[in-house]
Design a protein around this motif. Structure first.
Motif, short mmCIF file in Angstrom:
data_model
loop_
_atom_site.label_atom_id
_atom_site.label_comp_id
_atom_site.label_asym_id
_atom_site.label_seq_id
_atom_site.Cartn_x
_atom_site.Cartn_y
_atom_site.Cartn_z
N ALA A 150 0.94 -1.05 -0.03
CA ALA A 150 -0.04 0.15 -0.09
C ALA A 150 0.95 1.32 -0.03
O ALA A 150 0.61 2.35 -0.64
N ASP A 151 1.98 1.07 0.77
CA ASP A 151 2.82 2.31 0.93
C ASP A 151 3.49 2.82 -0.37
O ASP A 151 3.62 3.86 -1.18
N ALA A 152 3.84 1.41 -1.08
CA ALA A 152 4.31 1.46 -2.66
C ALA A 152 3.41 2.43 -3.71
O ALA A 152 3.83 2.90 -4.41
N GLU A 153 2.20 1.66 -3.40
CA GLU A 153 1.15 2.34 -4.47
C GLU A 153 1.06 3.72 -4.20
O GLU A 153 0.77 4.52 -5.12
N THR A 154 1.11 4.42 -2.88
CA THR A 154 0.94 5.52 -2.81
C THR A 154 2.10 6.39 -3.20
O THR A 154 1.78 7.57 -3.91
#
Length: 365
Positions: free
Chosen positions: A84-88
């Motif tokens: 999720a951090d990567a997608e953000t």
């Protein structure tokens, strides 16, 4: 050991390690692109899907330890958070952060699968032990596999320790290199002054060489000697121009070396005329010119010493330069005494020695 040498070794080691692809130290990597980020995210999603499939399968297997399933599920949740951090970060177009978070997510997912695989291996070992009496050959093969797994595990731990140690050494070496860069920046002012003095000395010798050639032509000196001197003077002027260009471009060491080469060529041009036509005695004008040149060189040396003291240069170098300057001033006094006595040859000789010592004082700094 000299810090600059250590820095050189450190830099070479960094390049060697990076070239082998052993590791990438913090802050030293190529910038990631959008394609790199997307690929890393895709890999992480695939790894998480595989890990979740493994967990679902383990849930239906009564032989799998439930605590291992729980540990694997916790790792998958960590992987999903990292994804999720990567997608953000991807949405923010922070490709480096996206790649880093996605790779962390993939690592968590892989670890989750490893937890379940280790548990499965343990169950397989128990089952093999129960079947010892039925098939001893299979037991031996399983034991060999277990030994190989242990060996690989040991090698993996050793490699992790080695990588951590190399990472630590690289960080120390990079810090040393950064310190050397800062020191070099602090010394750049002193080096710039050295270059300026070297350029002044070269310019002075070039002018003297031109004067010597003009005088030789007026005196109808041997034309071959004049031609040889002119070749050397042309070479000196070319080197002097190169030195000025290097100085303008900020290549201070190249500029300094080129200026010294230009000065030497100009002096060689003068020697060419003196060696072949210097049997005549020096006159008053020669003595006066030599004394003026010596005085100018002494003034340059004193300026260099004063600036070195302002820049907190090495005190031993300053003391050595001052000693040479004192000797130069003594010789200049001898030259002036000889001039007053109309001993032109002695005046020229002492003045030239004074100029040479003054130049040595500058070189010392």
């Amino acid at each position: 050991m000299d810090k600059r040498f250590l820095a050189f070794i450190g830099g070479a080691f960094v390049l060697f390690a990076l070239g082998l692809g052993l590791l990438v130290p913090a802050g030293v990597h190529a910038a990631a692109t959008e394609e790199d980020a997307q690929e890393a995210i895709d890999d992480a999603e695939e790894a998480i899907d595989d890990a979740q499939d493994a967990i679902d399968e383990a849930d239906s297997d009564e032989d799998i330890d439930q605590s291992d399933v729980d540990d694997a599920q916790a790792l998958v949740e960590d992987a999903e958070d990292a994804l999720a951090d990567a997608e953000t970060a991807f949405d923010d177009e922070d490709w480096d952060e996206a790649v880093e978070s996605a790779e962390d997510a993939e690592d968590f997912a892989d670890e989750a699968e490893d937890v379940l695989e280790d548990d499965s291996d343990d169950d397989d070992d128990d089952e093999d032990e129960d079947d010892d009496d039925e098939d001893e050959d299979d037991d031996d093969e399983d034991e060999d596999d277990d030994d190989e797994d242990e060996d690989n595990s040991g090698k993996g731990k050793a490699e992790d320790v080695l990588r951590a140690r190399i990472q630590e050494l690289l960080e120390q070496l990079i810090a040393l290199l950064q310190d050397q860069i800062l020191q070099a920046g602090g010394n750049s002012g002193l080096l710039r002054q050295d270059v300026q003095v070297a350029l002044q000395q070269a310019d002075r010798e070039i002018e003297e060489a031109q004067d010597a050639i003009d005088e030789a032509e007026d005196d109808d000196a041997d034309q071959d000697d004049i031609d040889d001197a002119q070749v050397l003077l042309d070479e000196a002027e070319g080197l002097f121009q190169d030195a000025q260009d290097a100085f303008a471009d900020g290549d201070l060491m190249d500029a300094k070396n080129l200026a010294r080469d230009a000065r030497e060529s100009a002096m060689d041009a003068q020697d060419e005329l003196e060696d072949n036509g210097g049997d005549e005695d020096n006159d008053e004008n020669d003595a006066e010119d030599a004394i003026d040149d010596a005085q100018e060189a002494i003034d340059d040396a004193q300026d260099a010493i004063d600036e070195a003291e302002d820049d907190d240069a090495d005190q031993d170098d300053i003391d050595d330069a001052q000693a040479l300057l004192d000797d130069a001033e003594d010789l200049l006094a001898d030259a002036e005494t000889a001039f007053d006595d109309e001993d032109w040859d002695e005046a020229v000789e002492s003045a030239e020695e004074a100029e040479e010592l003054a130049d040595d004082a500058v070189d010392e700094l």
